[in-house]
Write a protein that holds these residues in place. Structure first.
Motif, PDB file in Angstrom:
ATOM      1  N   SER A   1       2.911   6.284  -7.113  1.00  0.00           N
ATOM      2  CA  SER A   1       1.782   7.228  -7.609  1.00  0.00           C
ATOM      3  C   SER A   1       2.224   8.584  -7.249  1.00  0.00           C
ATOM      4  O   SER A   1       2.213   9.290  -8.549  1.00  0.00           O
ATOM      5  CB  SER A   1       0.540   7.053  -6.838  1.00  0.00           C
ATOM      6  OG  SER A   1      -0.604   7.926  -7.214  1.00  0.00           O
TER       7      SER A   1
ATOM      8  N   THR B   1       1.380   4.076  -3.032  1.00  0.00           N
ATOM      9  CA  THR B   1       1.132   5.870  -2.751  1.00  0.00           C
ATOM     10  C   THR B   1       2.460   6.276  -3.300  1.00  0.00           C
ATOM     11  O   THR B   1       2.306   7.295  -3.940  1.00  0.00           O
ATOM     12  CB  THR B   1       0.993   5.838  -1.272  1.00  0.00           C
ATOM     13  OG1 THR B   1      -0.132   5.202  -0.886  1.00  0.00           O
ATOM     14  CG2 THR B   1       0.777   7.435  -0.997  1.00  0.00           C
TER      15      THR B   1
ATOM     16  N   ASP C   1       0.895   6.005   7.002  1.00  0.00           N
ATOM     17  CA  ASP C   1      -0.196   6.312   6.514  1.00  0.00           C
ATOM     18  C   ASP C   1      -0.531   7.983   6.181  1.00  0.00           C
ATOM     19  O   ASP C   1      -0.836   8.671   5.233  1.00  0.00           O
ATOM     20  CB  ASP C   1      -1.298   5.611   7.127  1.00  0.00           C
ATOM     21  CG  ASP C   1      -1.556   4.368   6.477  1.00  0.00           C
ATOM     22  OD1 ASP C   1      -0.772   3.948   5.954  1.00  0.00           O
ATOM     23  OD2 ASP C   1      -2.118   3.553   7.599  1.00  0.00           O
TER      24      ASP C   1
ATOM     25  N   SER D   1       0.733  -1.000  -0.063  1.00  0.00           N
ATOM     26  CA  SER D   1      -0.112  -0.118  -0.247  1.00  0.00           C
ATOM     27  C   SER D   1       0.872   1.162  -0.136  1.00  0.00           C
ATOM     28  O   SER D   1       0.363   2.055  -1.064  1.00  0.00           O
ATOM     29  CB  SER D   1      -0.959   0.046   1.319  1.00  0.00           C
ATOM     30  OG  SER D   1      -1.568   1.055   1.388  1.00  0.00           O
ATOM     31  N   HIS D   2       1.933   1.228   0.917  1.00  0.00           N
ATOM     32  CA  HIS D   2       2.759   2.630   0.771  1.00  0.00           C
ATOM     33  C   HIS D   2       3.447   2.527  -0.544  1.00  0.00           C
ATOM     34  O   HIS D   2       3.864   3.597  -0.689  1.00  0.00           O
ATOM     35  CB  HIS D   2       3.628   2.416   2.149  1.00  0.00           C
ATOM     36  CG  HIS D   2       2.922   2.516   3.508  1.00  0.00           C
ATOM     37  ND1 HIS D   2       3.402   1.925   4.691  1.00  0.00           N
ATOM     38  CD2 HIS D   2       1.420   2.963   3.829  1.00  0.00           C
ATOM     39  CE1 HIS D   2       2.490   2.306   5.700  1.00  0.00           C
ATOM     40  NE2 HIS D   2       1.378   2.861   4.965  1.00  0.00           N
TER      41      HIS D   2
ATOM     42  N   SER E   1       0.746  16.706   1.128  1.00  0.00           N
ATOM     43  CA  SER E   1       0.880  17.365  -0.350  1.00  0.00           C
ATOM     44  C   SER E   1       1.968  18.570  -0.156  1.00  0.00           C
ATOM     45  O   SER E   1       2.122  19.119   0.962  1.00  0.00           O
ATOM     46  CB  SER E   1      -0.464  17.776  -0.589  1.00  0.00           C
ATOM     47  OG  SER E   1      -0.951  18.896   0.112  1.00  0.00           O
TER      48      SER E   1
ATOM     49  N   LEU F   1       2.568   9.925   4.317  1.00  0.00           N
ATOM     50  CA  LEU F   1       2.470   9.914   2.793  1.00  0.00           C
ATOM     51  C   LEU F   1       1.235  10.666   2.409  1.00  0.00           C
ATOM     52  O   LEU F   1       1.337  10.911   1.225  1.00  0.00           O
ATOM     53  CB  LEU F   1       2.086   8.355   2.684  1.00  0.00           C
ATOM     54  CG  LEU F   1       3.573   7.485   3.087  1.00  0.00           C
ATOM     55  CD1 LEU F   1       3.521   5.905   2.626  1.00  0.00           C
ATOM     56  CD2 LEU F   1       4.632   8.049   1.800  1.00  0.00           C
ATOM     57  N   GLY F   2       0.229  10.937   3.044  1.00  0.00           N
ATOM     58  CA  GLY F   2      -0.778  11.680   2.731  1.00  0.00           C
ATOM     59  C   GLY F   2      -0.465  13.340   2.467  1.00  0.00           C
ATOM     60  O   GLY F   2      -1.298  14.045   1.794  1.00  0.00           O
TER      61      GLY F   2
END
Lengths: 132, 234
Positions: free
Chosen positions: B78, B75, B187, B71-72, B193, B190-191
């Motif tokens: 991406s 991310t 989590d 998952s990480h 911006s 990594l979110g």
């Protein structure tokens, strides 16, 4: 008081004489084979004149019961003296045997991971400190 | 790699200031505006190239980090891919810019819109570190019952295990603290911006502190584990 001989009293000397003869033969037989053993417990002569000496190996006399400790048979003092089974029951050597040998190795792997984590932290700080 | 990263960061940090300055002076009545414009353009393109290289290195780091969760990693791939595509498109725009104001705006976007060094690089390093810590904690959790068995065996053999028991309690406390501290940290970070970083340059401070604290807990656990073994060996 009058003593009355009975059947046991008469029979006993006869049996004693026979036993002496058997023992003599037995000793002779042992001497002939070079052995120095006595019959094992419960061993009975097969007839009145011979005694079968069991073909036991020398190990039977000095073997420690393997059921008590699997390591005892390889220890230097397992000579049948009876002291092999009680050594090391409560000392540190026995505790060491129960310690999982992989523990130290896995702790070393954890430490290696910790070092890698520290490197990532330093790389993150190096990038963040400069901005842009 | 560390030195390379620092050199790039320092170089591009200075380039950032110089690029914007050049873009400004190129447009401020300079006797040779075309020369200044081209100089600024070249510096902007160089800044992009340095970031593309860094993106490649960060992608390789993520791909080669065995403890990074799928998952990480997804991310990270991406946002790095988006940044790479965005910077490539920006380079095309910069190469075509004839107006110094446009050039200045596009050059500023290299930094403000992507934050490769200030945000993305630390995010990736912290994610790798955090997931590595999670893996280390999982491994440490498997060692606890084995160490406890060894302590129990020693106690059964008549050994004084008082110190070992205390060390085990300390070890478990450190692991529990680490588990609680690490929960959700990667989590969350990594979110983040570039826009958030632009508004708060201390955005990653809490993440960094948490991961550093877990690192300390792990070191404590390793130290306690070794001390327990030493105690049992007498």
């Amino acid at each position: 008081m009058t003593t009355h001989p009975n059947r046991r009293g008469v029979a006993a000397p006869v049996a004693g004489t026979a036993l002496a003869a058997i023992l003599a033969l037995s000793l002779a037989a042992c001497g002939a084979t070079g052995g120095d053993r006595t019959p094992a417990d419960g061993q009975t002569p097969t007839d009145d004149t011979t005694l079968t000496v069991p073909e036991s190996t020398p190990a039977t006399e000095g073997t420690v019961d393997p059921g008590d400790d699997s390591t005892a048979s390889t220890s230097p003092d397992s000579d049948g003296s009876g002291d092999s089974g009680d050594s090391g029951d409560s000392d540190s050597a026995d505790v060491d045997v129960t310690l999982d040998p992989g523990l130290a190795e896995e702790l070393a792997e954890l430490e290696a991971l910790a070092e890698q984590i520290d490197q990532q932290l330093r790389d993150a700080a190096a990038a963040a400190a400069n901005g842009g | 790699m560390k030195h390379t990263l620092r050199r790039h960061v320092l170089a591009t940090g200075m380039a950032c200031t110089a690029v914007v300055a050049l873009a400004s002076t190129a447009w401020a009545g300079d006797p040779d505006p075309n020369s200044k414009l081209e100089d600024a353009r070249a510096r902007c393109i160089e800044a992009i190239e340095v970031r593309q290289t860094e993106i490649g290195e960060l992608s390789a780091l993520a791909a080669s980090a065995p403890q990074l969760t799928d998952s990480h990693e997804g991310t990270i791939k991406s946002f790095l891919s988006a940044a790479s595509i965005g910077l490539a498109a920006l380079q095309v725009e910069i190469e075509g810019d004839q107006d110094p104001a446009e050039l200045r705006e596009d050059c500023t976007a290299i930094f403000d819109d992507y934050r490769i060094f200030a945000l993305r690089a630390p995010q990736v390093h912290l994610a790798v570190a955090g997931d590595r810590e999670a893996a280390a904690l999982a491994k440490a959790a498997t060692l606890v019952p084995r160490l406890q068995e060894a302590i129990d065996a020693a106690a059964a053999a008549g050994e004084d295990v008082t110190v070992a028991v205390e060390l085990m309690a300390h070890l478990q406390e450190a692991l529990a603290h680490a588990e609680a501290t690490l929960t959700g940290v990667v989590d969350t970070e990594l979110g983040f911006s570039p826009e958030q970083w632009n508004a708060n340059h201390s955005l990653l401070s809490a993440t960094t502190s948490a991961i550093r604290a877990v690192h300390t807990d792990l070191q404590t656990a390793v130290s306690d584990g070794r001390a327990i073994i030493a105690e049992l060996k007498g």
